[in-house]
Design a protein around this motif. Structure first.
Motif, PDB file in Angstrom:
ATOM      1  N   ASP A 186      65.163   6.382  65.613  1.00 20.04           N
ATOM      2  CA  ASP A 186      65.720   5.440  64.660  1.00 20.04           C
ATOM      3  C   ASP A 186      67.229   5.645  64.509  1.00 20.04           C
ATOM      4  O   ASP A 186      67.834   6.485  65.183  1.00 20.04           O
ATOM      5  N   ASN A 187      67.824   4.874  63.631  1.00 21.79           N
ATOM      6  CA  ASN A 187      69.288   4.901  63.490  1.00 21.79           C
ATOM      7  C   ASN A 187      69.823   6.248  63.019  1.00 21.79           C
ATOM      8  O   ASN A 187      71.010   6.537  63.192  1.00 21.79           O
ATOM      9  N   ASP A 188      68.962   7.066  62.423  1.00 22.64           N
ATOM     10  CA  ASP A 188      69.391   8.364  61.910  1.00 22.64           C
ATOM     11  C   ASP A 188      68.907   9.523  62.773  1.00 22.64           C
ATOM     12  O   ASP A 188      68.881  10.666  62.337  1.00 22.64           O
ATOM     13  N   MET A 189      68.491   9.224  63.998  1.00 26.40           N
ATOM     14  CA  MET A 189      68.066  10.217  64.979  1.00 26.40           C
ATOM     15  C   MET A 189      66.749  10.902  64.610  1.00 26.40           C
ATOM     16  O   MET A 189      66.517  12.055  64.942  1.00 26.40           O
ATOM     17  N   TRP A 190      65.862  10.199  63.931  1.00 26.75           N
ATOM     18  CA  TRP A 190      64.521  10.720  63.664  1.00 26.75           C
ATOM     19  C   TRP A 190      63.516   9.988  64.539  1.00 26.75           C
ATOM     20  O   TRP A 190      63.681   8.788  64.815  1.00 26.75           O
ATOM     21  N   SER A 191      62.489  10.686  64.951  1.00 31.45           N
ATOM     22  CA  SER A 191      61.436  10.041  65.719  1.00 31.45           C
ATOM     23  C   SER A 191      60.742   9.005  64.842  1.00 31.45           C
ATOM     24  O   SER A 191      60.405   9.284  63.690  1.00 31.45           O
TER      25      SER A 191
END
Length: 965
Positions: A701-706
């Motif tokens: 996602d946009n915040d670098m979370w799976s």
């Protein structure tokens, strides 16, 4: 059995009987419980107990154990009565075995007795809680029983008194029991997944064989318990280690036991040693977790920049061992190796950092520190062969542990920095365990008596080549059990392995490789073994389905086996060259591995476009250089003399135990992930099919979370039956060797077609469906200049009607000729289908312009889901032969960079309806109505109206559009 009334020095014996009667009573009542239920059940309810979820008599003609003992009265009651009687002798059997084998200062008898006690309790659990009563608890207790049967079986063999006949029977019965598990699982899969008639009957025979072998194994104790007299007096002294002389010498029997157990328990068991090995293996797991996470967090930046971002330079952090080549710096680094190992945990703690750039640098620092720390440790321990072997094996087993963890977490590692509590991460737990493991890993000072200086024999440069190729092979192919399976995946009907069913084969091959590498290093350090490994690599690269996977398993065994001698040899040379340069070479091969698919976005990319074969050749040539170095050393007298020195193998039993435990954990996870076949569309009563298309941006996602959990929630809440996913191929180092479709398919209860595999050089197209996928074909559309365009052509069984679904990702805007050729190819492909069809696609065109008129044309026969929607550029849904009832666009929130488009269709039920649907004029087909004018089951969920939920709402139109004709 006799009664005695006499006094002895030890007291009065009121009643006495031989201890063997405990074993015989257990055996008789256990067999009586099962066999009586089988006889009575077959006599009274034969046709009912042979009936399963798919077939009955005559296809299935022998009942399973579960159906026999758990479904009908009176056989169920008879079974429970006799099994209750069996429980007393069962507990007594475990107790007598402990008394027979207990020795002062030995822990193993206590552990075996504990396993036997838990095994007995779980046996009562799965026999009294049948699958009819509570399927989940029955399965949990059954699996637990099988898990504890392994230490019980191994421990009984290891602790066997000097009795040749008992040892022989235990060996044969244990081998039969565990050997039966393989065909048992195979035929269960044939029944459950492939629905093969008669497979469940064959499965039942193996299931009954397990019962007979299991009870028979415990019956062997009758040969040992004749040393006991109950209450309880040891009349022969065996419990004190003074058994009567045997016809076979005790030394011979002990040697036979040691051979049976491969020397696993020959040196006794020490908890401190077990904790040391556990810490080493976990620290190895941490190394692989940090290393494999680097590619994912680096990939985030070129992904959002749509090109090279500059942050890619952090992949070079792995070359930190080169710092050991600086003479003035080396002593300081060596002196502070514990601090370096602890600092490497920054790669685990990175999940606490919200800022994506800072998180990337934390991971990069952790990778550099862990590579440097391991290089220091291996170099220092190279002076002592036993300790070096223990470290190397722990490092390699850590990779296997990483693969097991990823399987349990649906191809995500629970301690990666892209994980946190909201998406299933166990980062905090992993970090705490990592600190404890690092402290114990570094608690022992380097041993004296040897020099960690560079080895005179061999070439550090050749060793570096070998390390580079080896680590690339381990990382790219074995860091996830589904990678090679997806290499050989070729669509429906299924003709090859499946990730959530056959993944253990990869783990088993890895385990075999480690054992061979440790026990028979001379066997793998030959050109013959190298040739076999090369053939396996070629088969994996060139062939699909089972034949290609067999090649992959061959390569797996070779890579894991050659790891031990290659890494051990590298540790004895200059670590700055063998490991520092080795990781640099590994980095270049990783970039090569990326370039073959990212050729459209990187300088020089077209030169290596689609050349996975070149990568495999390069990998094997690099490993071959390391093998050449090993063989050259073996030819020298000094090496042979050193090789003859005895090596303390005390650690091997703990590593073998760790391998066994990891395999058990994998099998437990595999059981929990076994397909439920619960594939139910949301509105079957309305014959409704809800279809969607979503470009998921590689599940970051946009915040670098799976983003799998968030994707799952939106797909479920929108009640989507069929969804196409684009940019979904994550089976590369830069994406973490993941597979989002496994989690989504299993959690949502959907069939899945992964699409063209990772060796097909596309960014991925996948199909998830609540309806059975009868057939699917994968296409690579014409792409003379730009990136390859993948497509899936699948035929679904939708309420008894065959419906074709096409999932397609077109080429980029920069390559107009590619897009023109692709539009013509796909148009003809869709036009070739005489069935109702849906296209879920990424087309890169304006509505009503250019290539749009090739996709929507008389050639394809397809209609636009809403041609008045002029705000589209990438995602489109087209259809024919179906009644379109609704269309909506749902905002993505921060999950990806593209919205989710959804359309609803009604599948005509009769020939008359089908004919009317095909012949409907455009004016009638495009007639729009208000929501209140369509049945409730046809409507989109109201929760996404207005501001919606979690950042998801209907947008562009603000409300879904509905159609009726």
């Amino acid at each position: 059995m006799t009664a005695r009334y006499k006094d002895k020095d030890a007291g009065t014996v009121v009643l006495s009987f031989g201890g063997q009667w405990v074993s015989w009573s257990h055996t008789i009542f256990a067999y009586l419980a099962f066999l009586s239920a089988l006889i009575v059940g077959s006599s009274l309810h034969y046709h009912k107990i042979v009936q399963n979820e798919w077939y009955g008599f005559p296809d299935e003609w022998f009942p399973s154990v579960s159906a026999t003992i758990g479904d009908r009265y009176p056989e169920r009651s008879m079974f429970m009565i006799f099994i209750a009687i069996t429980s007393g002798p069962r507990f007594a059997l475990v107790g007598l075995w402990y008394l027979l084998t207990a020795r002062p200062g030995r822990s193993l008898p206590k552990l075996v007795a504990g396993a036997g006690l838990i095994r007995t309790l779980t046996c009562g659990g799965w026999t009294y809680i049948t699958s009819t009563d509570d399927h989940d608890w029955h399965d949990i207790l059954m699996i637990s029983y099988l898990v504890f049967t392994i230490p019980w079986t191994a421990g009984c063999i290891a602790l066997s008194p000097p009795n040749a006949k008992a040892i022989k029977y235990r060996k044969y019965l244990a081998a039969g029991f565990f050997g039966t598990l393989v065909p048992l699982v195979y035929f269960f899969i044939q029944h459950k997944v492939h629905r093969v008639p008669g497979a469940y009957t064959i499965y039942a025979f193996f299931e009954w064989s397990l019962i007979l072998l299991d009870v028979g194994f415990d019956a062997v104790t009758a040969l040992d318990f004749d040393t006991f007299e109950v209450v309880v007096r040891d009349v022969k002294g065996a419990s004190k280690g003074h058994a009567e002389p045997s016809s076979v010498s005790a030394a011979v029997l002990e040697k036979e036991k040691e051979k049976t157990m491969a020397g696993v328990f020959s040196a006794g068991f020490r908890l401190a040693d077990a904790l040391d090995i556990a810490a080493d293996v976990y620290h190895g797991f941490v190394f692989w977790s940090i290393l494999t996470s680097l590619g994912v967090v680096v990939w985030y930046f070129p992904l959002w920049h749509m090109g090279i971002s500059g942050f890619e330079v952090l992949v070079m952090s792995t070359v930190a061992p080169a710092l050991l080549g600086i003479k003035s710096l080396r002593p300081k680094l060596v002196k502070n190796q514990r601090r370096i190992h602890l600092l490497s945990l920054a790669g685990l703690a990175a999940y606490l950092v919200e800022n994506t750039v800072c998180r990337l640098f934390a991971v990069g620092f952790g990778v550099g520190a862990t590579c440097l720390g391991w290089a220091i440790t291996l170099s220092l321990d190279s002076a002592q062969p036993a300790r070096l072997e223990a470290r190397v094996v722990a490092w390699v087993v850590g990779l296997l542990m990483s693969s097991v963890a990823k399987f349990a977490w649906y191809t995500n590692n629970p301690i990666w920095p892209i994980m946190h509590a909201a998406n299933g991460g166990w980062n905090g737990t992993g970090l705490v365990l990592g600190v404890l493991a690092a402290l114990r890993f570094t608690r022992r000072a380097p041993l004296q008596g040897g020099s960690p200086a560079a080895e005179k024999n061999g070439s550090a440069l050749l060793s570096a080549f070998g390390i580079g190729g080896l680590f690339f092979g381990l990382h790219s192919l074995l860091s996830d059990t589904s990678t090679m399976i997806l290499w050989v995946w070729d669509g429906y009907p299924i003709r090859g392995p499946v990730s959530n069913i056959h993944g253990w084969y990869t783990i088993a091959a890895m385990t075999v490789g480690v054992v061979i590498g440790v026990s028979k290093p001379g066997l793998v350090t030959t050109w013959t073994a190298f040739g076999v490994g090369s053939v396996g690599a070629a088969l994996l690269t060139l062939y699909s389905e089972w034949f290609g996977y067999y090649g992959g398993l061959t390569l797996t065994v070779y890579l894991m086996a050659i790891s031990v001698p290659l890494i051990s040899s590298a540790a004895k040379k200059s670590p700055a060259v063998s490991l520092g340069l080795g990781f640099l070479i590994y980095n270049f091969v990783v970039l090569f591995h990326v370039w073959v698919v990212a050729y459209a976005f990187v300088p020089g990319g077209p030169l290596v476009r689609e050349h996975t074969d070149w990568i495999m050749i390069t990998m094997m040539l690099l490993i071959g250089a390391g093998v050449f170095d090993l063989i050259s050393q073996q030819a020298k007298p000094a090496y042979k003399k050193a090789d003859q020195r005895p090596v303390n193998t005390h650690h091997r039993k703990y590593h073998l135990g760790a391998l066994g435990l990891l395999n058990l954990l994998f099998l437990c996870a595999s059981f929990l992930r076994f397909p439920t076949n619960d594939y139910k569309p949301y509105h079957a009563e309305d014959r409704l099919l809800t279809a969607g298309i979503w470009t998921i941006h590689f599940s970051l996602d946009n915040d670098m979370w799976s983003s799998e959990y968030r994707m799952r929630d939106l797909i479920k809440e929108l009640e989507i039956d069929v969804v196409g996913l684009l940019e979904s191929d994550l089976q590369r180092i830069i994406m973490g060797n993941r597979d989002t479709t496994q989690f989504l398919a299993e959690d949502l209860g959907m069939y899945v077609d992964y699409g063209p595999g990772p060796n097909k050089h596309t960014w991925g197209a996948a199909l998830l469906s609540k309806f059975p996928i009868l057939n699917s074909t994968h296409h690579l559309l014409p792409s003379p200049v730009g990136e390859l365009a993948p497509a899936i052509h699948a035929t679904l069984d939708v309420y008894g009607t065959l419906v074709d679904v096409f999932v397609f990702h077109s080429g980029q805007e920069e390559d107009p000729e590619d897009r023109r050729l692709q539009s013509e190819y796909l148009s003809k492909l869709m036009g070739s289908s005489p069935r109702p069809s849906i296209l879920l696609s990424y087309l890169v065109t304006d509505p009503l312009k250019g290539n749009y008129n090739t996709y929507v044309s008389d050639v394809s026969g397809m209609h636009d889901v809403d041609e008045t929607d002029d705000d589209r550029w990438c995602e489109y849904i087209l259809f024919k032969g179906l009644r379109r009832t609704g269309y909506a666009r749902v905002s993505r929130s921060t999950i990806t960079d593209t919205e989710l488009q959804v359309a609803k269709f009604v599948v005509p039920a009769t020939d008359k309806d089908r004919a009317a649907t095909w012949a409907a004029p455009k004016k009638l087909r495009d007639r729009r109505v208000n929501e209140e004018q369509v049945p409730r089951g046809w409507r989109f969920p109201g929760m996404f109206k207005g501001e919606g939920v979690r950042g998801h709402q209907y947008h562009v139109f603000e409300e879904p559009r509905y159609f009726k004709f």
